[in-house]
Scaffold this active site. Structure first.
Site, PDB file in Angstrom:
ATOM      1  N   SER A 155      -6.333  -5.075   4.572  1.00  0.00           N
ATOM      2  CA  SER A 155      -7.703  -4.546   4.639  1.00  0.00           C
ATOM      3  C   SER A 155      -8.529  -5.100   3.496  1.00  0.00           C
ATOM      4  O   SER A 155      -8.141  -4.970   2.329  1.00  0.00           O
ATOM      5  CB  SER A 155      -7.645  -3.013   4.538  1.00  0.00           C
ATOM      6  OG  SER A 155      -8.924  -2.467   4.709  1.00  0.00           O
ATOM      7  N   ALA A 203      -7.528  -1.764   8.291  1.00  0.00           N
ATOM      8  CA  ALA A 203      -6.065  -1.717   8.404  1.00  0.00           C
ATOM      9  C   ALA A 203      -5.618  -0.625   9.369  1.00  0.00           C
ATOM     10  O   ALA A 203      -4.552  -0.728   9.983  1.00  0.00           O
ATOM     11  CB  ALA A 203      -5.454  -1.476   7.038  1.00  0.00           C
ATOM     12  N   THR A 204      -6.430   0.405   9.490  1.00  0.00           N
ATOM     13  CA  THR A 204      -6.097   1.457  10.458  1.00  0.00           C
ATOM     14  C   THR A 204      -6.025   0.871  11.864  1.00  0.00           C
ATOM     15  O   THR A 204      -5.082   1.142  12.622  1.00  0.00           O
ATOM     16  CB  THR A 204      -7.123   2.597  10.388  1.00  0.00           C
ATOM     17  OG1 THR A 204      -7.044   3.216   9.097  1.00  0.00           O
ATOM     18  CG2 THR A 204      -6.894   3.641  11.465  1.00  0.00           C
ATOM     19  N   ASN A 252       0.464   3.789  -1.273  1.00  0.00           N
ATOM     20  CA  ASN A 252      -0.912   3.892  -1.760  1.00  0.00           C
ATOM     21  C   ASN A 252      -1.094   4.959  -2.825  1.00  0.00           C
ATOM     22  O   ASN A 252      -2.054   4.914  -3.594  1.00  0.00           O
ATOM     23  CB  ASN A 252      -1.869   4.152  -0.595  1.00  0.00           C
ATOM     24  CG  ASN A 252      -1.422   5.299   0.294  1.00  0.00           C
ATOM     25  OD1 ASN A 252      -0.262   5.397   0.654  1.00  0.00           O
ATOM     26  ND2 ASN A 252      -2.354   6.169   0.662  1.00  0.00           N
ATOM     27  N   CYS A 262      -7.852   9.826   2.247  1.00  0.00           N
ATOM     28  CA  CYS A 262      -7.823  10.448   3.586  1.00  0.00           C
ATOM     29  C   CYS A 262      -7.121  11.787   3.546  1.00  0.00           C
ATOM     30  O   CYS A 262      -7.172  12.551   4.496  1.00  0.00           O
ATOM     31  CB  CYS A 262      -7.171   9.523   4.603  1.00  0.00           C
ATOM     32  SG  CYS A 262      -5.672   8.793   4.022  1.00  0.00           S
TER      33      CYS A 262
END
Ligand SMILES: Cc1ncc(COP(=O)(O)O)c(CN[C@@H](CS)C(=O)O)c1O
Length: 390
Positions: free
Chosen positions: A203, A72-73, A155, A328
């Protein structure tokens, strides 16, 4: 010691049925799909089935595009940089409207584009942690705005954004709309055409598919240039030899995830609420967001007087995997940025812990987690320098 995995928003276990479907593409049908010989052409039917599953799974129309990316990044980078090259760099529409709680694969790209002439505006969140329509109407100037990019579900908190009404308004003003749907797909119904977005990122490893493969929905006619040039893969929209095993796995994982939405909405939600109720029964705790406005698997909780890192390490020692927020950001000792953005006081924002369940989570695991959590919080507060029983 029992091992309990409650960090599914970071990544999920691959569904065994997905793993099984992927296996033959490693040592039996391993040809390059672009090769004209039988080793290449024999994988085409499975790729077609996978694409059909992706189109159906996210509600794409036949005339739209769905491209397979590495994650997805990459999908988020592709959209934002495509709009930069095709709109921002060529017209007077220099603005991207976004939010202060996007994933770094949106927010950091926006920062990079701001260094190259884009104007980034973060829309303020309301007390429920979302952008409401009146705010979008207040800030959106169609003459100056190239794109609105707002995530479908956060998220860290699980809070769901009103994408359908926001995208409808942007479309009514002739402004492009992107949603990062990573934390929505597999948890709540997602239909790109129904909500009217121009771009949608996802993702596979968030809905029991493999890591290293993601997707990007592009509505027919939406401006686009590839992030990766160098070959005619994906109709020239994403160069690079296609990850056949990953594509097949992602297609099946999405189909299985959509079949399981009812289970997510009932049993996963029940187990999440059982854990949440137990957390709220501990004194001086807080859960971010109204549970009916969140995806069914996520809790972002705050335990006054207990550093988030200390609690997740204590839980980890007893076999329980949780996080202080997104994976992250887990190295950062900063207060949880999402909690800061939605107005939680900074001291509490240091005590955030995210629990994210999945359809593989069991009642026994939740019962064990509740038992361990109660004892961990009690023990850590006894040695806390800041906790004074209110
Ligand atoms: C909303 C959202 N958007 C994009 C990504 C990135 O997905 P990748 O496939 O890993 O590139 C993530 C991944 N969030 C994980 C890892 S940081 C988390 O712990 O919350 C996400 O949650």
């Amino acid at each position: 010691m029992q091992r309990v995995y409650l960090d599914n928003n970071a990544t999920t276990i691959v569904d065994p049925r997905v793993k099984e479907a992927m296996e033959i593409y490693f040592c039996q049908q391993y040809g390059n799909p672009n090769s004209l010989h039988q080793f290449g052409t024999e994988v085409h039917p499975a790729m077609r089935v996978a694409l059909d599953r992706l189109y159906a799974g996210i509600g794409a129309a036949d005339e739209d595009d769905v491209i397979v990316t590495s994650c997805a990044t990459e999908s988020n980078n592709t959209v934002l940089k495509a709009v930069y090259w095709e709109v921002i760099s060529k017209t007077n529409k220099k603005r991207i409207l976004t939010t202060p709680v996007e994933h770094p694969s949106v927010s950091h790209v926006c920062e990079f584009l701001a260094e190259n002439g884009a104007e980034i505006i973060e829309l303020p969140l309301n007390k429920y942690g979302i952008v409401d329509l009146s705010t979008l109407k207040e800030y959106l100037d169609p003459e100056k705005t190239a794109l609105v990019s707002i995530m479908w579900a956060n998220n860290e908190t699980g809070i769901i954004f009103p994408i359908k009404e926001l995208a409808a308004y942007a479309r009514s003003q002739g402004v492009l709309f992107h949603t990062d749907a990573v934390q929505a797909i597999g948890k709540i119904p997602v239909n790109a055409r129904e909500v009217g977005v121009d771009y949608l990122s996802f993702s596979a490893h968030k809905f029991h598919g493999p890591k290293g493969v993601g997707g990007l929905y592009i509505r027919q006619g939406a401006p686009f240039v590839p992030l990766l040039h160098g070959g005619e893969h994906m109709g020239g929209k994403r160069s690079g030899t296609i990850n056949v095993a990953g594509m097949v796995g992602m297609g099946l994982a999405l189909e299985l995830a959509n079949y399981a939405l009812e289970y997510e909405a009932t049993e996963v939600r029940r187990l999440r609420d059982k854990l949440e109720d137990a957390i709220l029964a501990i004194p001086d705790t807080l859960v971010i967001g109204k549970r009916e406005l969140r995806v069914p698997n996520t809790i972002l909780a705050s335990f006054r007087g207990v550093e988030g890192e200390a609690l997740i390490w204590d839980l980890n020692k007893q076999g329980i995997a949780a996080s202080t927020g997104s994976a992250c950001a887990s190295e950062s000792l900063e207060p949880n940025p999402v909690m800061v953005a939605i107005g939680v006081d900074r001291e509490l924002a240091h005590t955030a812990v995210r629990f994210s369940l999945s359809r593989f989570t069991t009642e026994e695991e939740i019962d064990y987690t509740i038992e361990v959590l109660r004892a961990s919080v009690k023990r850590l507060r006894e040695i806390s320098s800041t906790y004074k029983k209110c």
